[in-house]
Design a protein around this motif. Structure first.
Motif, mmCIF file in Angstrom:
data_model
loop_
_atom_site.group_PDB
_atom_site.id
_atom_site.type_symbol
_atom_site.label_atom_id
_atom_site.label_comp_id
_atom_site.label_asym_id
_atom_site.label_seq_id
_atom_site.Cartn_x
_atom_site.Cartn_y
_atom_site.Cartn_z
ATOM 1 N N THR A 198 2.172 3.370 -3.607
ATOM 2 C CA THR A 198 3.275 2.440 -3.818
ATOM 3 C C THR A 198 4.364 2.651 -2.777
ATOM 4 O OG1 THR A 198 2.858 2.616 -6.199
ATOM 5 C CG2 THR A 198 4.935 1.605 -5.518
ATOM 6 N N ASN A 234 0.983 -6.429 -11.104
ATOM 7 C CA ASN A 234 2.411 -6.570 -10.820
ATOM 8 C C ASN A 234 3.119 -7.382 -11.901
ATOM 9 O OD1 ASN A 234 1.983 -5.124 -8.507
ATOM 10 N ND2 ASN A 234 2.315 -6.826 -7.097
ATOM 11 N N MET A 271 9.067 3.209 -7.481
ATOM 12 C CA MET A 271 8.921 2.138 -6.476
ATOM 13 C C MET A 271 10.258 1.680 -5.914
ATOM 14 S SD MET A 271 7.684 -1.012 -8.882
ATOM 15 C CE MET A 271 8.717 -1.711 -10.168
#
Length: 272
Positions: free
Chosen positions: A127, A178, A263
């Motif tokens: 990520t 996502n 992230m």
């Protein structure tokens, strides 16, 4: 950042009708810390820095924020542990990376048990890290259909995640990548998502000039959301502000910011 224990007690009084007894719940305190060689800002070359023991603190994203949150969480749950500092946490994290590929980013799962035992899991991740709030939308967020019961397990990060798992099961279609689910409490206030804090674009009036300004607004901790480390960073940088966000103000198709300590920041589109 404010006193998390005070906020947590306010959440309990405001949102919980029944007495809360965490002794009956199996959980570990959790913090997920990003280790990333691209974060290194020390004076040595990267190869030299990666053989040092312990590693430089700059390898770990928002390390000081994690120290603060772990200490406040341990204090709230009255865990029998000595107070953490940055040096101790870095030493523990560096030990967990001893036999790992230190040129690879890792998610460090720091687990603190009720008896004070510590376990650290180092999980390789691909990520990318982003801290720019002006990123394009790449995620979808589904507004939940039921309120989430607010408790210390929404104010403090732990392995007790039944409420998050149930919300994800209700709203996120199978095999969708996502994606996350947007939560709200019984007062119909938006709180967070299942893995992120959130900010929405809202109009606000300058109390001095009366000018209407548009800013990214994140729910206050008193709504029952987690005190996320990236949330704290964005607040301290002045990139977002706090404010109550009502469920009925959320619109289908609007863009929001999601952020967590692994992230960083992503942008998402709301789906109702």
């Amino acid at each position: 950042m404010g006193d998390l224990e005070t906020v947590a007690n306010e959440v309990i009084q405001k949102h919980l009708k029944d007495p809360f007894d965490y002794e009956k719940v199996h959980f570990e305190v959790l913090s997920t810390i990003r280790y990333d060689p691209l974060l290194y800002s020390g004076g040595l070359s990267l190869p030299e820095a990666l053989v040092c023991s312990p590693l430089d603190q700059s390898f770990f994203l928002f390390l000081g924020y994690h120290v603060d949150r772990l200490n406040e969480t341990a204090e709230f749950f009255e865990l029998p542990v000595r107070k953490l500092d940055s040096s101790l946490l870095v030493a523990q994290l560096s030990q967990a990376l001893y036999d790992k590929d230190v040129y690879q980013a890792h998610k460090m799962r720091y687990l603190l048990g009720k008896a004070g035992q510590v376990e650290i899991q180092a999980i390789p991740i691909a990520t990318p890290l982003n801290l720019d709030i002006n990123c394009p939308p790449t995620w979808t967020v589904y507004l939940d259909s039921e309120p989430t019961i607010i408790s210390p397990f929404t104010s403090f990060k732990s392995t007790y995640r039944n409420h998050y798992a149930e919300a994800r099961k209700r709203k996120i279609p199978p095999d969708v990548g996502n994606a996350d689910v947007l939560l709200f409490n019984h007062a119909n206030q938006i709180t967070e998502t299942s893995i992120c804090n959130i900010a929405v674009l809202r109009n606000d009036k300058n109390p001095l000039t009366g000018e209407i300004i548009t800013k990214w607004t994140t729910p206050p901790l008193s709504s029952g959301c987690l005190c996320g480390v990236t949330r704290r960073y964005l607040l301290e940088k002045g990139l977002i502000g706090e404010g109550v966000v009502m469920k009925n103000s959320i619109k289908d198709g609007e863009q929001v910011l999601l952020f967590n300590g692994i992230m960083g920041v992503v942008k998402a589109v709301i789906k109702i």
